[in-house]
Design an enzyme around this catalytic site. Sequence first.
Site, PDB file in Angstrom:
ATOM      1  CG  HIS A 464      -1.757   1.209   1.374  1.00  0.00           C
ATOM      2  ND1 HIS A 464      -3.067   1.279   0.948  1.00  0.00           N
ATOM      3  CD2 HIS A 464      -1.481   2.452   1.892  1.00  0.00           C
ATOM      4  CE1 HIS A 464      -3.550   2.489   1.182  1.00  0.00           C
ATOM      5  NE2 HIS A 464      -2.604   3.220   1.767  1.00  0.00           N
ATOM      6  CD  GLU A 465       1.723   3.811   3.645  1.00  0.00           C
ATOM      7  OE1 GLU A 465       2.078   4.867   3.078  1.00  0.00           O
ATOM      8  OE2 GLU A 465       0.644   3.699   4.246  1.00  0.00           O
ATOM      9  CG  HIS A 468       0.494   6.520  -0.525  1.00  0.00           C
ATOM     10  ND1 HIS A 468      -0.568   7.234  -1.038  1.00  0.00           N
ATOM     11  CD2 HIS A 468       0.016   5.886   0.586  1.00  0.00           C
ATOM     12  CE1 HIS A 468      -1.639   7.046  -0.281  1.00  0.00           C
ATOM     13  NE2 HIS A 468      -1.314   6.232   0.719  1.00  0.00           N
ATOM     14  CG  HIS A 471       0.196   9.191  -6.780  1.00  0.00           C
ATOM     15  ND1 HIS A 471      -0.929   9.486  -6.047  1.00  0.00           N
ATOM     16  CD2 HIS A 471       0.009   9.806  -7.975  1.00  0.00           C
ATOM     17  CE1 HIS A 471      -1.750  10.221  -6.762  1.00  0.00           C
ATOM     18  NE2 HIS A 471      -1.204  10.434  -7.943  1.00  0.00           N
TER      19      HIS A 471
END
Length: 677
Positions: A464-465, A468, A471
């Site tokens: 998940h991290e 980020h 992104h």
Amino acid sequence: MTENPFFAPSTLDFALPPFAEIREEHYLPAFERGMAEQLAEVAAIVADQAEPTFENTVVALERTGQLLVRAQRALENQSGADTTPGLQELEAQLSPRLAAHADAILLDQGLFARLDAVHAQRETLGLDAQDLRLLERHHVRFVRAGARLSEQEQARLRELNAELASLGTAFRQNVFTDTRARAVVLDTAEELDGLSADAVAAAAENGKALGQDGKYVLSLKNFSNQTELAELTDRALRARLLEASLGRAAETNGPLAIKLATLRAEKAALLGHPSYAAYVVADETSGSVEAVDTLFARLVAPAVANAEREAAQLAEAAAADGITELAAHDWAYYSEKVRQSAYQVDAAALRPYFELERVLRDGVFFAAGLAYGIKFAERADLTGYHPEVRVWEVTEEDGSPIGLFLGDFHARESKSGGAWMNELVQQSELFGRRPVVVNNLNVAKAAPGEPVLLTWDEVRTLFHEFGHALHGLFSAVRYPLFAGTEVPRDFVEFPSQVNEMWMTRPEVLANYARHHETGEPLPAELIGRMTAAENFGQGFRTVEYLAAALLDWAWHSVPVGTEIADAEVFEAAALKAAGLAVPAVPPRYRTTYFGHIFSGDYYAAGYYAYIWSEVLDADTVEWFGSNGRSVRESGGTFRAELLSRGGSVAALDCFRAVVGRDPRTEPLLERRGLAGV
């Protein structure tokens, strides 16, 4: 003091902050000079005798404050990842000053007059799409900050912003302090019966790190239901652990939460909105309070019904142990029992297949290479802000540079709980900069010489991290205002949630899920059982999340002038009104340690963003699996049309460019087990 390393741009690769040179005493002078420089730069824009233009006003504004940005991004990360009493004192000192500094710019009437003049001519200026969006977003930012208020109203707004900043810092520091004070200390390994051997060893190592040699210490994670509750056989210890978690900062932060909520309500009213929630969503993809309410209404009743069905199964399992009433501290434990019995899945037995280094390199990095063709090379020559921080250079398949990724994976006394991503350097064509991003996790350290084994939830967090991080790394925009994760808060979780899909993708899972001693792959039949077992817990997970999201929503829906006497009473009433007063399922965060919404304002009235983003996530994951394209081709589209755009294109337009239509809620309902409920 030696020359302040913040005073000049970093000369390191990718402008990585020179952490080896940065000392605590460098921060305050850097902030003070940085604020002064930016105000001087703004004053020069206002004093320009030439007619306001896009270049001499809007682009000039984008160029201001670079020293302040360097100091602020470094401190923001360090205060969460490796704080000290000195840094906490500095934060408390700086937070109201930074709020006042922002107001000095956003409420500068001369600057807004120039910006407003350019905005009024926007259709005649021949701006390209990104330039036009920069102009429009700056104009919206100034108006939402109060640029059109009267002088008297602006004076009150400045007072509110300074007080809110100070209260948020105090709230965060109270959570930090009490979370550490409430760690559960045990005398013997036998008390930890049920935990795996490596988890027991990690508790012993944690004891040593905290000055409790010979003791076993369970430090609290930032959320309510502690992970050890699923395995500890001692019911009294489970109750003690959960009680420690749920009671954090109850005395100190209850009054602060009330003050924060009431001041935000006043701020919203000053800016023309009936509530702070209405103020927030007016600039989000949701667009209105009614849209968020509609999503909540669609989810709450079926989620509670699912949780009640799960509770019936758990109560049956608990009854076999002589427990007549299932309590909150029993839920995770008997969920694990049911999973073992019904699905033959033992969470502790899975950990040997999830060794941190292998999950990172052969899972997270491998998936990124599979989907996007990128490569990672560790840079031992580059220094992080703590000895445990590692640095990788990220490149395209042909070797051309993308940026730097820093990984800070382990828990420590100086680190806040949870997991997060920060951009230490934002990508920007305007400044010719490539991105530098960092992921922070809180994985317990292993005993010396032993491997670090992850839980399945920690594997998910790692993926998940890193979503980020991608992104930020893939950002390809002209202006800093749009870089990387500078998107609406109810969109920012979407790319990170999508990245979670790779953890169970067969070719990825087979590559990383191998026993750390034997190298044997995770048995294929176990994978299917894991999926079924995960589906079993959807009721609990959805109710736990929704309770926190609706609690946030309740705090920020109060009209101005509302009197709240007691935070705990308000919380109980809000959960009851929402249909989420489920005693055995506490909110993922209770009010007094709900740092997402009270330690700052990023997620205030915005915690709904996780489920709102998951609508887009579930729909996009379905698109990845059904569009008939290769993984690399689909990844290329997702990168080019969404990940690279940052905030330079309207968020939902990015989604439509990928999927080809508006989002649908059906994939989310199916994933959460809510379809047809």
